[in-house]
Design a protein around this motif. Sequence first.
Motif, PDB file in Angstrom:
ATOM      1  N   SER A  28      30.181  39.003  37.969  1.00 29.50           N
ATOM      2  CA  SER A  28      31.340  39.838  37.371  1.00 29.50           C
ATOM      3  C   SER A  28      31.504  40.979  38.104  1.00 29.50           C
ATOM      4  O   SER A  28      32.724  41.501  38.582  1.00 29.50           O
ATOM      5  CB  SER A  28      31.055  39.990  35.902  1.00 29.50           C
ATOM      6  N   PHE A  31      33.121  40.568  41.729  1.00 26.50           N
ATOM      7  CA  PHE A  31      34.787  40.527  41.622  1.00 26.50           C
ATOM      8  C   PHE A  31      35.243  42.028  41.080  1.00 26.50           C
ATOM      9  O   PHE A  31      36.446  41.904  41.197  1.00 26.50           O
ATOM     10  CB  PHE A  31      34.953  39.405  40.566  1.00 26.50           C
ATOM     11  N   ILE A  34      35.500  43.921  44.895  1.00 22.98           N
ATOM     12  CA  ILE A  34      36.447  43.430  45.923  1.00 22.98           C
ATOM     13  C   ILE A  34      37.989  43.880  45.729  1.00 22.98           C
ATOM     14  O   ILE A  34      38.763  44.422  46.580  1.00 22.98           O
ATOM     15  CB  ILE A  34      36.756  41.733  45.813  1.00 22.98           C
ATOM     16  N   PRO A  35      38.495  44.284  44.553  1.00 32.72           N
ATOM     17  CA  PRO A  35      39.868  44.880  44.274  1.00 32.72           C
ATOM     18  C   PRO A  35      39.756  46.114  44.821  1.00 32.72           C
ATOM     19  O   PRO A  35      40.974  46.381  45.568  1.00 32.72           O
ATOM     20  CB  PRO A  35      39.985  45.073  42.562  1.00 32.72           C
ATOM     21  N   LEU A  79      46.513  39.029  43.500  1.00 29.28           N
ATOM     22  CA  LEU A  79      45.038  39.142  43.818  1.00 29.28           C
ATOM     23  C   LEU A  79      44.285  39.744  42.909  1.00 29.28           C
ATOM     24  O   LEU A  79      42.897  39.479  42.262  1.00 29.28           O
ATOM     25  CB  LEU A  79      44.694  39.432  45.377  1.00 29.28           C
ATOM     26  N   VAL A  80      44.455  41.068  42.660  1.00 33.39           N
ATOM     27  CA  VAL A  80      43.778  41.992  41.770  1.00 33.39           C
ATOM     28  C   VAL A  80      43.731  41.387  40.385  1.00 33.39           C
ATOM     29  O   VAL A  80      42.772  41.443  39.707  1.00 33.39           O
ATOM     30  CB  VAL A  80      44.580  43.650  41.750  1.00 33.39           C
ATOM     31  N   LEU A  82      43.978  38.411  39.401  1.00 35.95           N
ATOM     32  CA  LEU A  82      43.518  37.163  39.375  1.00 35.95           C
ATOM     33  C   LEU A  82      41.925  37.543  39.440  1.00 35.95           C
ATOM     34  O   LEU A  82      40.924  37.038  38.756  1.00 35.95           O
ATOM     35  CB  LEU A  82      43.480  36.275  40.648  1.00 35.95           C
ATOM     36  N   LEU A  83      41.496  38.457  40.193  1.00 36.17           N
ATOM     37  CA  LEU A  83      40.153  39.008  40.314  1.00 36.17           C
ATOM     38  C   LEU A  83      39.796  39.567  38.828  1.00 36.17           C
ATOM     39  O   LEU A  83      38.499  39.277  38.312  1.00 36.17           O
ATOM     40  CB  LEU A  83      39.912  39.826  41.432  1.00 36.17           C
ATOM     41  N   ALA A  84      40.579  40.378  38.251  1.00 38.19           N
ATOM     42  CA  ALA A  84      40.352  40.702  36.972  1.00 38.19           C
ATOM     43  C   ALA A  84      40.202  39.542  35.954  1.00 38.19           C
ATOM     44  O   ALA A  84      39.257  40.030  34.979  1.00 38.19           O
ATOM     45  CB  ALA A  84      41.456  41.755  36.671  1.00 38.19           C
ATOM     46  N   ILE A  86      39.057  36.738  36.703  1.00 38.70           N
ATOM     47  CA  ILE A  86      37.784  36.090  36.683  1.00 38.70           C
ATOM     48  C   ILE A  86      36.559  36.822  36.395  1.00 38.70           C
ATOM     49  O   ILE A  86      35.701  36.247  35.795  1.00 38.70           O
ATOM     50  CB  ILE A  86      37.737  35.577  38.413  1.00 38.70           C
ATOM     51  N   ARG A  87      36.808  38.030  36.858  1.00 39.61           N
ATOM     52  CA  ARG A  87      35.627  38.988  36.276  1.00 39.61           C
ATOM     53  C   ARG A  87      35.441  39.008  34.641  1.00 39.61           C
ATOM     54  O   ARG A  87      34.547  39.086  34.205  1.00 39.61           O
ATOM     55  CB  ARG A  87      35.807  40.572  36.709  1.00 39.61           C
TER      56      ARG A  87
END
Length: 595
Positions: A28, A31, A34-35, A79-80, A82-84, A86-87
Amino acid sequence: MKELAYLNKFFLKYKWQLLPGVVFVIISNFFAVIPAQIIRIAFDLVNENIAIYRLFNGFDKQDLILDIFGSSLLLFGGLVILLAIIRGLFLFFMRQTIILTSRHIEFDLKNEIYQHYQKLSLAFYRRNNTGDLMNRVTEDVSRVRMYVGPAIMYTINTAVLFILIIIAMVNVNLKLAIYSLLPLPLLAITIYYVNSIINHKSEKIQRRLSTLSSFVQETFSGIRVIKSYVKEETLKKGFEVESEDYKTESLALVKVQAFFYPIMLLMVGLSTIITIYIGGLQVMDGKISAGNIAEFIVYVNQLTFPVTSLGWVTSLIQRAAASQKRINEFLKTEPEITNPNPNPIDIKGAIKFKNVSFIYPDTGIKAIKNISFEINKGELLAIIGRTGSGKSTIANLIMRMYDVDKGEISIDNQNIKHINLEAYRSKTGFVPQEVFLFSDTIGRNIAFGLDELDHLKVEEAAKNAAVYKNIMAFDKKFETYIGERGITLSGGQKQRISIARAIIKEPEILIFDDCLSAVDTKTEEEILNNLGKVMKGKTSIIIAHRVSTIKNADKILVLDNGEIAEQGNHDELMNKKGLYFDLYEKQLLEEQQLS
């Protein structure tokens, strides 16, 4: 942390639930980092596209550049998000593993404490008040759970996030990373200093809470006496004093925490200012891009919650340590009475006291001195004497609630210390002087000594205890629910239900500790006649104040100041014209005056 080391065995037990939780924490946070790098790329892209857009000023290519620029920003924004997502998914898994495990540990710890309480001897409960015992198994365990759950989860989360962010910062620019993290050592010193204060104040709060719980529990238990003496206002003032003390200690802790959090936020804010200033100088020198400053600001802000949570986590850990210390105090307490022999035994009922002396360990009162007597199987022994002469002490020693200081007690020619205690007590019926009934139905109270409810046995026991007619007069009969400690029943009814609970076990030894004091003479005679049939061929011990209760006993002990003043049957003692004769004459005279 040495007090909390006791919990390591639970961590080992649930390691396969905790380890996935740690993995989810790491993923977590990966991810989460990365943002910031995506934002850096987007920020630099904005600068580059603005320059290109201006370069093509007056050409028809500007609209194409604008479309590409807009699409790129949407891609990075997506992308930000999506990463949020997933996290967030892995954060959910993290909580489902670590927090769920903390509930399992809480369950195990509560059971362990309760089971240990059950093993401790009667002397332990005389030394400690009920409110404090309850507080340790409820409030203290809840605070420990906050350590094994949220505190550990946020600690791991903070540590992993720190490591990943610092690695990311150093890879971008070492100098900017050092300056950005410069306030953190000062924060660590602040935490170290405040920790000791929080720990000290947490222990004081827990002690105050135990005192407050004990006060409330005692008040509710004795509400009948309080109302009878019109002491509601006095007790209310007493509660206000106890509550005020608890509030004062709690506010003192809150003040420390109130000072702690702004300091941490100041350190984080200082990091942001330093990042912008030093980062700006680095941009002007051409060592980093403007996007790197944006990236660092995101990193610093990502550290804001973990750093501010350090104070909360520290408070949780310190309060958990204080609570676990209190729990460990009781868990390390060894029972004075142990069961050394697991082998089954066949109790016949012969009891022998040989030069027995006993001093209560909590008060230092010498209850009995050098007492010797013998009861054969099937005999009825009666014990009489003035208040404080040691009658109840003998009953407690026969039940092995305490161990003797000197001398020896034998059951069927075996030292009571060497026989299977559980098997012995299961064959012994004991009706204590202070009757205790559970908040349950009458039927289940009577059947308490049985493995399962047998209605026929319950009814028979109630008849033998001369309480059957009283029970049948209730609307729900044996299903009548009685209040706490049997508050809905009269004193005589409680005593007779307690007698029924003892005789339903069909014991080999039956002990009555002055449990007929609240019944009238006629009912007492009925109970004794029934017991004569039920306990035929079995050993019975009756402790009483009334001579009329015990005059048919095979042997009578007359106690005075912890010693046997006289012993024999009724006729022998009357012929001696001693202490027993005096008691009999006085009671006979009182009965004649009343009639």
